[in-house]
Design an enzyme around this catalytic site. Structure first.
Site, mmCIF file in Angstrom:
data_model
loop_
_atom_site.group_PDB
_atom_site.id
_atom_site.type_symbol
_atom_site.label_atom_id
_atom_site.label_comp_id
_atom_site.label_asym_id
_atom_site.label_seq_id
_atom_site.Cartn_x
_atom_site.Cartn_y
_atom_site.Cartn_z
ATOM 1 N N LYS B 78 0.884 -1.187 0.026
ATOM 2 C CA LYS B 78 0.067 0.052 0.159
ATOM 3 C C LYS B 78 0.968 1.294 -0.052
ATOM 4 O O LYS B 78 1.973 1.229 0.600
ATOM 5 C CB LYS B 78 -0.545 0.128 1.154
ATOM 6 C CG LYS B 78 -2.079 1.076 1.262
ATOM 7 C CD LYS B 78 -3.130 0.846 2.537
ATOM 8 C CE LYS B 78 -4.181 1.994 2.669
ATOM 9 N NZ LYS B 78 -4.909 1.809 3.569
ATOM 10 N N SER B 156 -9.930 1.999 2.489
ATOM 11 C CA SER B 156 -9.037 2.802 1.596
ATOM 12 C C SER B 156 -8.189 1.993 0.913
ATOM 13 O O SER B 156 -7.405 2.315 0.071
ATOM 14 C CB SER B 156 -8.252 3.800 2.561
ATOM 15 O OG SER B 156 -7.253 3.239 3.655
ATOM 16 N N SER B 180 -10.454 -0.221 6.771
ATOM 17 C CA SER B 180 -10.130 -0.042 5.473
ATOM 18 C C SER B 180 -9.066 -1.392 4.930
ATOM 19 O O SER B 180 -8.741 -1.293 3.656
ATOM 20 C CB SER B 180 -8.816 1.146 5.662
ATOM 21 O OG SER B 180 -9.427 2.335 5.472
#
Lengths: 95, 493
Positions: B78, B156, B180
């Site tokens: 990420k 997210s 998330s």
């Protein structure tokens, strides 16, 4: 609690985010909407409850107060938008 | 071997150790899958040279016979994780051009275990969002599709979810502040676990809300999650909130035996207007755990309804403080200044240009609830409600409940752009089942459990006791086997 245009302007300035005068009414309305959602918290009886500071009951670790690194000025400045003579450079702040 | 990109970590580990394939072969297969998947916009910075170097080193280590389970596994990271010398922008314009001079502890742990970095993954800006629509890189797209619409992979950690579901990496790192990891895992039919607060070091992960943020793995199976979480975890002197307790061998705890365990079904999670298929999925999951020998009990978590408003005070408050560092001085974007502009104009213009709308909104909400006169009414009250939410869980666990079963999300994946005109609060409702877990610091896992009527994946969430990830993963493993979710998205990209 609803946020008026003056409050929106003040909050934007406190947050150091430039907001155009024309955009303030919409911003005030949006922030008010979110705050209305938060008003539900007023229904909860919180008498005698301590505000939570940390979620896990653990004592913060301590370490010896000694220098463990340093001598990396170049690496620290490597990502600066403006670095001069070993310092971060910003617009003049004193006359 | 055929179709290297379909292997799980556990399968690839065994194949590598038997010499049936190599990390170089796996890595090449994934790099070519990534090159063919631009339409998903999952990988936003590719690192093929680093990947091939790490793969060659991993093969040498495997040949020497002393390789950890994760050695040679190609992963996606990420964009929130700082990776040395590689763009790490938190999907924000304000960090354009930022290349950290250091490596986050979690990614350092992964590389030490021999893992391979394929590149950085798309996400919502500063991890603020539930649809991956706030990214400076544009939307990440869900590989699942039922008609002409492009669907959100959730957020997210949307790029992470999309990449794992589409076989662009074997697994990915995610972070979870309010859901998330778990919500995007549910939207894409994969597994995602948020561990106990303090299990993974936060050092070097761009901070959103420090008392809530935790990193975790996003994988194809529960076993893979157990393997990868073990490698990510551990005490770190550089994060004072990281726990100095041993990390068990999570994989060895996957016994498949949950007889005698008590699973709680919280009545407050049965929301008005909950879609019938979510309700059915939940009942089915409960029946599966019962069939496996668990005792199912109804429980009450009375403050559940206040979790979302408490979260949307606490998280923006912490964000407004954490994001104060983006001022155009030390890294990232600085606005072009006009004649006579001073330092305040520099801050204000830089942050107006660099932060997207949702981030600006949350920073301003956070600023407001922390400002003089409102601190007690909003922030302190929210922290008191948070203490009550945690107490609800403490009481249930003290009464003998081992795990809690809930839906992971209130719906399946929705279309990109469909929420554009909705109230920001409507988007926040995506976190309704996951946010309590962050507020209480507990571990939570999303397990793919079925498809909805349109054919989109749905997930169930299991919540465990603090530091009980091993037990939680074992229960999730039982649920995964019973649900038998094997569907994959059909390739259209």
């Amino acid at each position: 609690m609803s946020i008026d245009i003056d409050t929106a302007r003040r909050v934007a300035h406190l947050a150091r985010i430039a907001v155009q005068e024309d955009d303030l009414p919409a911003l005030a309305q949006e922030l008010s909407g979110i705050l209305t959602f938060m008003e539900q918290l007023n229904e909860v009886d919180v008498t005698g409850i301590e505000p939570m500071t940390g979620v896990t009951p653990m004592r913060l670790k301590r370490r010896a107060d000694v220098v463990t690194d340093g001598e990396m000025q170049d690496r620290i400045l490597a990502n600066a938008p403006d670095a001069r003579e070993g310092f971060f450079a910003v617009p003049k702040v004193v006359e | 071997m055929s179709d290297l990109t379909r292997l799980t970590i556990a399968e690839a580990r065994d194949a590598l150790r038997k010499g049936e394939t190599t990390s170089v072969a796996l890595t090449e297969a994934y790099l070519s899958a990534i090159d063919g998947a631009g339409a998903l916009n999952a990988f936003v910075h590719k690192t093929p040279e680093i990947a091939m170097d790490q793969a060659r080193a991993a093969d040498a280590r495997i040949a020497s016979g002393e390789a950890p389970a994760l050695c040679g596994m190609p992963l996606g990271i990420k964009d929130l994780f700082c990776t040395r010398g590689v763009a790490s922008q938190a999907a924000s314009k304000i960090l354009e051009g930022f290349r950290p001079e250091y490596e986050s502890t979690v990614t350092r742990n992964l590389w030490d275990a021999g893992a391979v970095m394929l590149g950085k993954l798309n996400m919502d800006e500063f991890a603020m969002g539930s649809s991956n629509e706030t990214s400076t890189y544009g939307n990440a797209v869900n590989p699942w599709k039922v008609d002409d619409r492009q669907l959100t992979p959730g957020g997210s950690s949307g790029g992470s979810a999309s990449a794992v579901a589409a076989d662009l990496c074997m697994a990915a790192t995610g972070t979870d502040t309010g859901g998330s990891i778990r919500q995007p895992a549910a939207f894409t039919g994969i597994v995602g676990i948020k561990p106990t607060y303090g299990r993974c070091s936060r050092w070097g992960i761009v901070a959103f809300a420090s008392s809530l943020d935790q990193a975790g793995p996003m994988t194809r199976t529960v076993r893979d999650a157990a393997i990868m979480l073990g490698a990510m975890s551990g005490h770190d002197p550089k994060d004072s909130t990281s726990a100095d307790i041993p990390v068990p061998d999570f994989e060895s705890m996957l016994t498949g035996d949950i007889r005698g365990k008590t699973v709680g079904i919280p009545k407050e999670y049965r929301m008005d207007g909950m879609p019938a298929e979510i309700e059915k999925l939940w009942a089915d999951g409960s029946a599966m755990l019962k069939d496996a020998g668990a005792e199912i009990v109804e429980i009450s978590l009375p403050h559940t309804k206040y979790a979302l408003p408490a979260y949307y005070v606490i998280a923006p408050a912490e964000a407004s403080s954490n994001l104060a560092r983006y001022d155009g001085v030390r890294y990232g974007h600085r606005a072009k200044l006009g004649q006579g502009d001073g330092i305040v104009q520099m801050y204000e213009k830089t942050r107006a240009e660099g932060f997207g709308k949702e981030v600006q909104r949350r920073v301003m909400i956070g600023t407001y609830v922390l400002s003089a006169g409102f601190y007690d009414a909003y922030y302190n009250r929210a922290r008191k409600v948070r203490a009550l939410i945690k107490r609800d869980f403490d009481e249930v666990f003290a009464a003998g409940v081992d795990a809690i079963l809930t839906p992971a999300t209130p719906s399946a994946a929705f279309g990109l752009g469909e929420m554009a005109d909705a109230d920001p609060v409507a988007m926040y409702l995506n976190d309704v089942f996951t946010v309590t877990v962050n507020l209480a610091g507990l571990p939570g896992i999303s397990v793919p459990a079925g498809l909805d009527q349109q054919g989109l994946p749905l997930g169930l969430q299991l919540i465990g006791q603090p530091w009980g990830e091993g037990d939680l993963l074992n229960t999730a493993h039982v649920l995964e086997r019973a649900a038998g979710f094997v569907s994959k998205p059909e390739k259209w990209w």
